[in-house]
Write a protein that holds these residues in place. Sequence first.
Motif, short mmCIF file in Angstrom:
data_model
loop_
_atom_site.label_atom_id
_atom_site.label_comp_id
_atom_site.label_asym_id
_atom_site.label_seq_id
_atom_site.Cartn_x
_atom_site.Cartn_y
_atom_site.Cartn_z
N ASP A 479 76.76 12.69 6.53
CA ASP A 479 76.10 11.60 7.24
C ASP A 479 77.03 10.38 7.21
O ASP A 479 77.20 9.73 6.18
CB ASP A 479 74.77 11.26 6.56
N LYS A 480 77.62 10.06 8.34
CA LYS A 480 78.59 8.96 8.38
C LYS A 480 77.93 7.60 8.18
O LYS A 480 78.61 6.62 7.92
CB LYS A 480 79.35 8.99 9.70
N LYS A 481 76.61 7.54 8.27
CA LYS A 481 75.90 6.28 8.06
C LYS A 481 75.61 6.00 6.58
O LYS A 481 75.22 4.90 6.23
CB LYS A 481 74.59 6.27 8.84
N TYR A 482 75.79 7.02 5.78
CA TYR A 482 75.53 6.84 4.33
C TYR A 482 76.51 5.82 3.75
O TYR A 482 77.69 5.79 4.11
CB TYR A 482 75.68 8.16 3.58
N SER A 483 76.03 4.98 2.81
CA SER A 483 76.93 4.13 2.03
C SER A 483 76.34 3.93 0.64
O SER A 483 75.10 3.94 0.47
CB SER A 483 77.14 2.76 2.70
#
Length: 604
Positions: A479-483
Motif C-alpha cells: 500500500d503506497k499510501k501507508y506511512s
Amino acid sequence: MAVITRRYGKALKLSLFFLVVCVVFLFTSEYMEDSVSEYRDYLRNSLAKAKGTDLKESSQDTGNGDHSMEPTAEDNGKILAQKASETSQKLKNFYEEVFRFIEAYSPQGATAKKYRKACRLKGDIGFRPENYAEWSALTEESLSNCLEVSREEASMLKQSHASYVDAVSTLVLPKDSYKGKGIVTVGGGRFSIMALLIIKTLRKLNTQLPVEVFIPPNDEGETDFCENVLPKLNAKCIHLSDTLPKSTLDSFEFNGYQFKSLSLISSSFEDVLFLDADNFPVKSLNHIFDQEPYKSTGFVLWPDYWRRTTQPIYYDIADIPITKKRTRNCFDDLTPTQVYTRNINDLSDIPFHDLAGTIPDVSTESGQLMINKSTHLPTILLALYYNVNGPKWFYPMFSQKAAGEGDKETFLAAATFYGLHFYQVKTVVGAEGYHQPNNEGFRGVAMLQHDFSQDYQLYQKAAKAILTKYGSSGRISYDKKYSLDAFYKTYFDGDLVDRADVMFAHSNAPKFEPYGLWKGNELVYDGKHVRSFTALKKINNYDIELENFREMDTEICKNRIKFKYLIESLKDEKEWKSMCAYVSERLLFLESTHQEAIGSGTSQ
C-alpha cells in the motif's frame, strides 16, 4: 466389655474422626505450608543453638508445661537478623562469583573507535517523515561499514562473550536475595541533592513506595543525608560494599554509566523502578508494579528520539541468529509487513533492525526502566557484563555515533539475547523547554516519557483495529499510501485518541542542583529570571521548578543538610550566602508566576 463398648462407642467414633482430621491437617501443613514449617524449624534450631541446647534432647517433652524453648520477641529479632546476615553473605558470595567470571572473561584491549570512511552515519537518525530519506543509512551493509572491528577482535569478543554466558548459567541466585517493590536511584556528589528532590517529589505526589539511593564507592561519606534525612522519607542509602566483598571491589574501577547496573544488583527490591537522579515522576506511581504489561513481562523500557544504529557485528559476537525476514517497520510491529515492503524478497534496502532477531527499534532512553530481578536475572547479569566492558567495547558498538552513548542499549540487548519478554513504550518521547530571549532559539530542558500502562492499552487497541482491517482481507498487498507517521497518529497521538499521560520529566539540562545553577547563573537573561518548564498542563500542572526550588531553599539554605558535594564545592560562608540568594530570588520569581504558568501553552 459390651457395656463399655456401648457407652463409649460413639465417643470412639468421634475420636477416630478427629484423629483422621489431625493426620490430614499435619500432612497438608507439611506440604502446603512448607515455608511456614521451615521458618518454625529454623527458629527452633537457631534458638536451640543460641541457648546451647541439643534439639533432640529438648524435643523430649516431659509434659510438665515447661515452655522455656518458646522464642521471645527478642529471640525472634535476633534470629531474623541472623538469617538476614546469612542471606546477605550468600548474595555476596554469588556476586563474588559473577565478578570473578567478568574478570576472567572480559575481552582484552579496547576499540580504537575508528570509523570507516564509507560510514554514512553523520549523526542521529529519527523516525519522523523528514527523516525517511536517511533510513538508507540504516541497512545492514551501511551499519557494518562504520565502527571498525577486525576479525581478530570479533573472534576474541565472541569467545569471551560465550564463556561468560556459559559461566553465569551455572549460578543460582540464593533464595530470598531480593524482596518487595521499590524505586532505586543513584546518588553521590551532586546527584545526592537531586535524589533528595526526586524523593520529595514522589512523596508530594502520594507515591509511598520505598526508595533506595545507591552511593558509588568513591562518594561514600554522605552521613547526614543517609542517616538523618532519608529514614524520615521511607528511604535509605545502599552501597556496593553491601553486595560485593572488599577483595572484589579492589579489583574493579567503576564510573558513570556503570552505576545503573551496580545499583540494580545492590538494591534489596525484587521489583525495581530505576530512575536517573534528574528524572522526576509527575504522577503517582503506587500501583505501577501491578499493571500490565509489567506484570506479564517483568521488564518495561522507554524510547529515545532516534532509530537504532547498532553495529551488525554485535550479533555475530553474541551468536544471535538474524533471519532475513522483515518483522516490523521501526516501532510498527502490528501492520503486516507486505503493506509497507515493496518487495519482501529483496530486503537489501531495509533498515537492519527491522529484521527478525535484531534488537527492535527505536533506541532506548534508559533514564527510567522497570525490571523484575528474578524473572530477568539473566538480563541483569549480561547487562552488567556489557556495562563493565562498555567504555572499551560495547557502548560504541551499540550506538555507533548516536547521541547518549552509554548504558542505554545494554539492558534491551541482554533481554534480546536471552529471548526474554519485555515491552518498550510506543508513545514517542516529548520535549519540554523554553524559547530563549534575543532570538537564540528553543532550549530543550527535559524529555517527557509517558505512562506505560496507558500506552499498552493503546497498543492493544491498535492491534485489534489492524487485525480487523487486514485479517479478513485475503491477500495482503503493498500500500503506497501507508506511512509510519500515519500509523502513529492514528493509534497513539491523533485527535481521536486518548493519549497516554506524561509519567516522567527527565530534566537533564540544566539539572536541579543549586551550586551548578548558581555558578552558571542559569535561567537568568539580562538580570531577569525565566521559566524553563513552559507546558505545565502536560505534566499534570505540577510546577516542577517551583517545588524543587522550595525544597532547595528549605533543606539546603535553611536546614543546611550537610551534603558532601556542597561542603567541598563552596569555599566559605560568603559563597553559601551568594548561592542561597540566587535560590531565594528564583523562588520568589517562580511563586509570582505560578498561576500564569499552570494555564500556559504547549511545548515542542
